[in-house]
Scaffold this active site. Sequence first.
Site, PDB file in Angstrom:
ATOM      1  N   LYS A   7      -1.989  -1.632  -4.987  1.00  0.00           N
ATOM      2  CA  LYS A   7      -1.737  -2.326  -3.455  1.00  0.00           C
ATOM      3  C   LYS A   7      -0.723  -3.464  -3.651  1.00  0.00           C
ATOM      4  O   LYS A   7      -0.831  -4.625  -4.475  1.00  0.00           O
ATOM      5  CB  LYS A   7      -2.945  -2.557  -2.915  1.00  0.00           C
ATOM      6  N   HIS A  20       0.213  -5.526  -0.922  1.00  0.00           N
ATOM      7  CA  HIS A  20       0.120  -6.346   0.122  1.00  0.00           C
ATOM      8  C   HIS A  20      -1.321  -6.856   0.434  1.00  0.00           C
ATOM      9  O   HIS A  20      -2.378  -6.386  -0.123  1.00  0.00           O
ATOM     10  CB  HIS A  20       0.911  -5.735   1.531  1.00  0.00           C
TER      11      HIS A  20
END
Length: 229
Positions: A104, A106
């Site tokens: 991931k 963000h």
Amino acid sequence: MEQYKKDFIDFMVSSNALKFGSFTLKSGRQSPFFMNAGSYITGSQLEQLGIYYAHAIHDNFGDDYDVLFGPAYKGIPLSVATSIAYSKLFNKEIKYSADRKEEKDHGADKGSLLGYSIKDGDRVVIIEDVTTSGKSIEETYPKIKAQETTPGGIKIVGEIVSLNRMEKSADSDKSALDSITEKYGFPARAIVSMKDVIEYLYKPDGSGLITNDIKKQMDDYYAQWGAIM
């Protein structure tokens, strides 16, 4: 055999996680039994499963750990359910962590891990459903060690699975769990072994869940694929 192990064997059978018959494994082997942790799908099943894992971890590793790492995907609910059970049974807060299949990039929780971000000083127990070949640890181990900032900063206390199939790993006459222990230097254990299962479910008079016919199939299977224990 401890009572929780007998209860766990009954639980595997009643949940249809452990079945007997004829099954083709990923390795191509024809097995007279099959274990599928994906059969635990209800809240009460996951709660009970966490309790069995918590007992086994406590018996094998004590309280000398801080984090349960569950490899995606099946290891994720196992790590969550077991961390909850452990806090209730043994009054110790255990963090859960898991890997993401895709990192991931963000948000506050960006990165390669889900849940707790493992760091130097942490003591980790790896939790999985079952391992036949021992190949999964080849992906899991480097993901954990990649979180270190100094060599040896993270200690892997051990690995726990639900069932020791007690058969040869892909490249050894030893079981997958014994091969993991030998290669990586930490103990790999199971809640129960197939020896425990046979001992508990087989009755020579034919009254057990493992009938004489199934027992013969299992004897033949282990004559070919059984690990050196």
